[in-house]
Design an enzyme around this catalytic site. Structure first.
Site, PDB file in Angstrom:
ATOM      1  N   ARG A 176       4.627   0.701  -5.968  1.00 50.03           N
ATOM      2  CA  ARG A 176       4.135  -0.254  -5.334  1.00 50.03           C
ATOM      3  C   ARG A 176       3.535  -1.972  -4.750  1.00 50.03           C
ATOM      4  O   ARG A 176       3.901  -3.190  -4.060  1.00 50.03           O
ATOM      5  CB  ARG A 176       4.360  -0.002  -3.809  1.00 50.03           C
ATOM      6  N   HIS A 234      18.276 -36.075 -10.682  1.00 48.86           N
ATOM      7  CA  HIS A 234      18.147 -36.848  -9.208  1.00 48.86           C
ATOM      8  C   HIS A 234      17.031 -36.906  -8.897  1.00 48.86           C
ATOM      9  O   HIS A 234      15.944 -37.536  -8.127  1.00 48.86           O
ATOM     10  CB  HIS A 234      19.334 -36.406  -7.496  1.00 48.86           C
ATOM     11  N   LYS A 243       6.233  -3.813  -4.519  1.00 53.51           N
ATOM     12  CA  LYS A 243       7.960  -3.661  -4.554  1.00 53.51           C
ATOM     13  C   LYS A 243       7.733  -3.770  -3.153  1.00 53.51           C
ATOM     14  O   LYS A 243       9.274  -4.348  -2.645  1.00 53.51           O
ATOM     15  CB  LYS A 243       7.912  -2.604  -4.962  1.00 53.51           C
ATOM     16  N   GLU A 249       8.965 -13.693 -12.211  1.00 54.50           N
ATOM     17  CA  GLU A 249       8.488 -12.908 -12.508  1.00 54.50           C
ATOM     18  C   GLU A 249       7.516 -11.785 -13.236  1.00 54.50           C
ATOM     19  O   GLU A 249       6.764 -11.060 -12.818  1.00 54.50           O
ATOM     20  CB  GLU A 249       8.873 -12.200 -10.646  1.00 54.50           C
ATOM     21  N   ASN A 281      -1.922   2.349   6.423  1.00 59.68           N
ATOM     22  CA  ASN A 281      -0.960   1.045   6.135  1.00 59.68           C
ATOM     23  C   ASN A 281      -0.252   0.248   7.011  1.00 59.68           C
ATOM     24  O   ASN A 281       0.260   0.753   8.104  1.00 59.68           O
ATOM     25  CB  ASN A 281       0.693   1.424   5.290  1.00 59.68           C
ATOM     26  N   GLY A 282      -0.248  -1.344   6.592  1.00 61.33           N
ATOM     27  CA  GLY A 282       0.287  -1.647   7.283  1.00 61.33           C
ATOM     28  C   GLY A 282      -0.876  -3.367   8.299  1.00 61.33           C
ATOM     29  O   GLY A 282      -2.042  -3.512   7.413  1.00 61.33           O
ATOM     30  N   TRP A 338      -3.585  -2.720  -1.366  1.00 66.06           N
ATOM     31  CA  TRP A 338      -3.075  -3.869  -1.965  1.00 66.06           C
ATOM     32  C   TRP A 338      -4.149  -4.465  -0.727  1.00 66.06           C
ATOM     33  O   TRP A 338      -2.895  -4.969   0.527  1.00 66.06           O
ATOM     34  CB  TRP A 338      -1.311  -4.207  -1.801  1.00 66.06           C
ATOM     35  N   CYS A 376       0.636  -1.288  -0.105  1.00 64.65           N
ATOM     36  CA  CYS A 376      -0.277  -0.120  -0.519  1.00 64.65           C
ATOM     37  C   CYS A 376       0.961   1.011   0.332  1.00 64.65           C
ATOM     38  O   CYS A 376       2.406   1.269   0.180  1.00 64.65           O
ATOM     39  CB  CYS A 376      -0.798  -0.233   0.852  1.00 64.65           C
ATOM     40  N   LYS A 380      13.799 -13.809 -11.316  1.00 61.67           N
ATOM     41  CA  LYS A 380      13.543 -12.699 -12.527  1.00 61.67           C
ATOM     42  C   LYS A 380      12.930 -13.131 -13.685  1.00 61.67           C
ATOM     43  O   LYS A 380      11.765 -12.009 -13.421  1.00 61.67           O
ATOM     44  CB  LYS A 380      14.794 -12.137 -13.320  1.00 61.67           C
ATOM     45  N   GLU A 397      18.458 -16.747  -9.312  1.00 61.25           N
ATOM     46  CA  GLU A 397      18.391 -14.820  -8.914  1.00 61.25           C
ATOM     47  C   GLU A 397      17.646 -15.175 -10.313  1.00 61.25           C
ATOM     48  O   GLU A 397      17.237 -14.371 -10.991  1.00 61.25           O
ATOM     49  CB  GLU A 397      19.718 -14.297  -8.814  1.00 61.25           C
TER      50      GLU A 397
HETATM   51  O1  M6R Z   1      13.763  -4.710  -0.897  1.00 63.82           O
HETATM   52  P1  M6R Z   1      13.817  -5.275   0.294  1.00 63.82           P
HETATM   53  O2  M6R Z   1      14.998  -5.868  -0.246  1.00 63.82           O
HETATM   54  O3  M6R Z   1      13.735  -6.165   1.262  1.00 63.82           O
HETATM   55  O4  M6R Z   1      12.519  -6.796  -1.395  1.00 63.82           O
HETATM   56  C1  M6R Z   1      12.846  -8.403  -0.767  1.00 63.82           C
HETATM   57  C2  M6R Z   1      12.161  -8.577  -1.609  1.00 63.82           C
HETATM   58  O5  M6R Z   1      10.874  -8.826  -1.761  1.00 63.82           O
HETATM   59  C3  M6R Z   1      12.730  -8.826  -3.173  1.00 63.82           C
HETATM   60  O6  M6R Z   1      13.821  -8.487  -3.710  1.00 63.82           O
HETATM   61  C4  M6R Z   1      11.985  -9.469  -4.131  1.00 63.82           C
HETATM   62  O7  M6R Z   1      11.821 -10.745  -4.084  1.00 63.82           O
HETATM   63  C5  M6R Z   1      11.947  -8.768  -5.840  1.00 63.82           C
HETATM   64  N1  M6R Z   1      10.410  -9.029  -6.732  1.00 63.82           N
HETATM   65  C6  M6R Z   1      12.881  -9.762  -6.391  1.00 63.82           C
HETATM   66  O8  M6R Z   1      12.909  -8.916  -7.747  1.00 63.82           O
END
Ligand code: M6R
Length: 611
Positions: free
Chosen positions: A27, A509, A606, A493, A100-101, A74, A2, A490, A486
């Protein structure tokens, strides 16, 4: 997740509220709303969907008012709908608020209010706070807020309007970020500094437990004891262009292409290129502390966790310090072993771009409770994780807007390179000369990354040619396995394709059963000592019909039909960074081929500020 904005001044609040919310779009959200104080009550506009729909609502029914609040939601408690969308109100519409929260005890509070005859229009935890404020209203909003905050459990950033004080924003924060910007005869509030960059860079960063009473001419802070607190405003160095696309189609591509610059900026901050030494004043360990260091525990989420895995490899190999990399959401609930109860020489390190990830923050708090010294890597000055850590190393990546983390990851890994080399040097594992050579190698990174970016058309062509591929495996060993993790994250997502990472030797395996002629297997192969082994694994999958891609050292005997994206002239510790750049570009161009919403992928936020 949010986003919050607020404005109080002498001019209409509407423009800032809408623009501020647009700046927070990255976000992640599913509905948005604004409210402004008008002579006859609150003017409210809401929309399910994008900010553009909210803007259309406002264009159809303009609102006036010089003091207002806005929110991107959100969904957590209740589906995305106009009823659940913020701002929320009390029954008599005297109070409006955005939040927020999560209010963890909202169900209990709601039941108590309903017994008193209060009825609710939404399913949210937030509405409970608005109703509570109305029921317990006494004298003024500040006094009331002090009383009500004591009843809330959970995390929150609140911005409240009270019709009895039509030019005032009442703010409170607990474990959820909030910034207050100082303008010319006005003040701005936001959950994230990106919303303010176009308006001011002079900001207050309220601390947990602060209440702020914000009027056009002043911001006054109070503690939960009701006493005034002194807070100093700071200047944010990020500029507006850093949070704009600047001609790129997407923030993700812009941020990938910014990597030579942000790596250079981060290097310049930590390394003195005049004599290739590390700037001691920016490093977390004194020579004495480095020698006494016995163990390091790294905790982080998502991409930052992958940076932590790189950190483990770098610190163990360079400095010989036993290091664990943990997923923060697991670490926070793990059994505390005896060793951790006596944390002498055991240091904790949280890694986070946003500095606000709920699980990473909880992991840091747990480590502190256990008595460990807590370090943090953060990209955001004044973020919760940065504040609560004992020592912070900042990544100088600038604002990262795309949900998919790219430039933040590379700068996090770079920080681990510098930290590992520093520890190795201080612990006598490498000589002055070896340190200088390694730092010179790091200094080559911006040029090497740029040369990969210059060839991005090759990656785009490959993504186009392989657009029909629905299963993509990344394989690698040691640090290459981390790069595989990683790369797969990427890709999935942003393109929503099924992609997985496997340690190359683990395939046979079980997982090799999934390989057929519709599968793409991308091998990351940069680590010299296990190159041949990974190449053998590639032959195995090729024999089962997979398409092949190799990112790394070109094999001496080419593998027929295998596309190679070469990495040359880079040692084991910098080659994985270069391989990552190829993988980021591949994820981006694949997502483009599939017409995905690259900067705001479905279901993702985000900054994950809830558990
Ligand atoms: O803000 P942060 O680095 O703590 O966020 C951690 C993850 O939420 C963040 O890296 C997430 O996995 C990304 N969407 C990856 O691209």
């Amino acid at each position: 997740m949010c986003g919050i904005v607020g404005f109080t001044g002498k001019t209409s609040c509407c423009e800032f509220l809408l623009k501020g919310l647009s700046a927070l779009e990255y976000r992640g959200y599913d509905s948005a709303g604004i409210a402004a104080v008008q002579a006859d009550g609150f003017a409210v506009r809401k929309a399910v969907g994008r900010i553009d729909q909210l803007r259309e609502e406002v264009e159809k029914n303009p609102i006036s008012g010089v003091c207002g609040i806005g929110h991107t939601r959100w969904a957590t408690h209740g589906k995305p709908s106009l009823e659940n969308c913020h701002p929320h109100f009390d029954i008599d519409r005297r109070i409006a608020l955005v939040h927020n929260g999560i209010i963890e005890n909202y169900a209990e509070l709601k039941a108590q209010l309903m017994e008193k005859g209060v009825s609710f229009v939404s399913e949210t935890d937030t509405e409970v706070v608005a109703q509570l404020l109305a029921v317990h209203y006494e004298n003024d909003m500040k006094t009331t807020l002090l009383k009500v905050l004591g009843m809330l459990k959970g995390s929150f950033a609140l911005v409240i309007l009270d019709r009895c004080a039509p030019d005032t924003l009442y703010c409170a924060r607990s474990h959820s970020p909030l910034v207050i910007g100082v303008g010319q005869g006005c003040h701005y509030v936001a959950s994230d500094v990106c919303a303010l960059l176009e308006y001011t860079r002079n900001v207050y960063l309220p601390e947990d437990g602060d209440i702020a009473v914000v009027t056009p001419g002043s911001t006054v802070f109070y503690g939960l004891d009701g006493k005034e607190r002194k807070r100093v405003n700071v200047t944010i160095s990020w500029d507006t262009s850093a949070a704009q696309k600047n001609g790129f189609d997407h923030f993700m591509l812009k941020e990938i292409c910014e990597q030579p610059q942000v790596i250079a900026d981060t290097l310049a901050h930590y390394i003195d290129s005049a004599d290739y030494t590390i700037r001691r004043e920016h490093m977390p360990f004194t020579p004495e502390q480095a020698k006494q260091l016995k163990e390091l525990t790294i905790a982080a989420c998502g991409t930052a966790y992958h940076a932590g895995c790189m950190g483990k490899a770098l610190i163990e190999q360079f400095a010989g310090v036993r290091t664990d990399a943990c997923v923060a959401s697991e670490y926070r609930y793990q059994t505390v072993v005896e060793q951790e109860r006596n944390p002498e020489g055991h240091v904790f390190l949280a890694v986070s771009q946003s500095g606000e990830t709920a699980d990473t923050l909880a992991a840091l708090r747990k480590a502190k409770q256990l008595g460990m010294r807590a370090l943090a890597f953060s990209n955001v000055i004044g973020a919760s994780i940065a504040r609560e850590a004992d020592t912070v190393m900042y990544t100088l990546a600038g604002p990262e807007i795309a949900v998919a983390s790219t430039k933040a990851y590379l700068t996090q890994v770079l920080l681990f390179e510098i930290l590992a080399l520093d520890l190795a040097h201080l612990r006598g594992k490498i000589s002055d000369e070896e340190l200088k050579d390694a730092l010179k190698t790091l200094m080559s990174l911006p040029r090497q990354i740029q040369s990969i970016l210059n060839q991005r058309a090759i990656v785009e062509d490959f993504a186009r040619a392989n657009r029909a591929c629905h299963d993509i495996f990344f394989i690698g060993r040691l640090m290459d396995y981390t790069t595989s993790l990683e790369s797969a994250l990427k890709l999935k997502e942003v393109s929503y394709l099924h992609s997985e990472a496997y340690p190359a030797g683990e395939l046979k395996h079980g997982t090799i059963a999934l390989i057929d002629e519709r599968t793409l297997v991308a091998a990351i192969a940069t680590q010299p000592q296990i190159l041949e082994k990974t190449l053998s694994n590639m032959q195995e999958v090729k024999a089962r019909g997979a398409y092949l891609l190799l990112i790394g050292t070109p094999p001496q005997t080419p593998i027929e039909g295998c596309t190679v994206w070469p990495i040359e002239d880079a040692p084991w510790y910098t080659a994985p960074l270069l391989a990552t750049v190829y993988a980021q570009l591949f994820a981006y161009y694949t997502a483009r081929q599939h017409g995905c919403d690259i900067d705001k992928p479905r279901n993702l936020a985000k900054s994950v500020t809830v558990e």
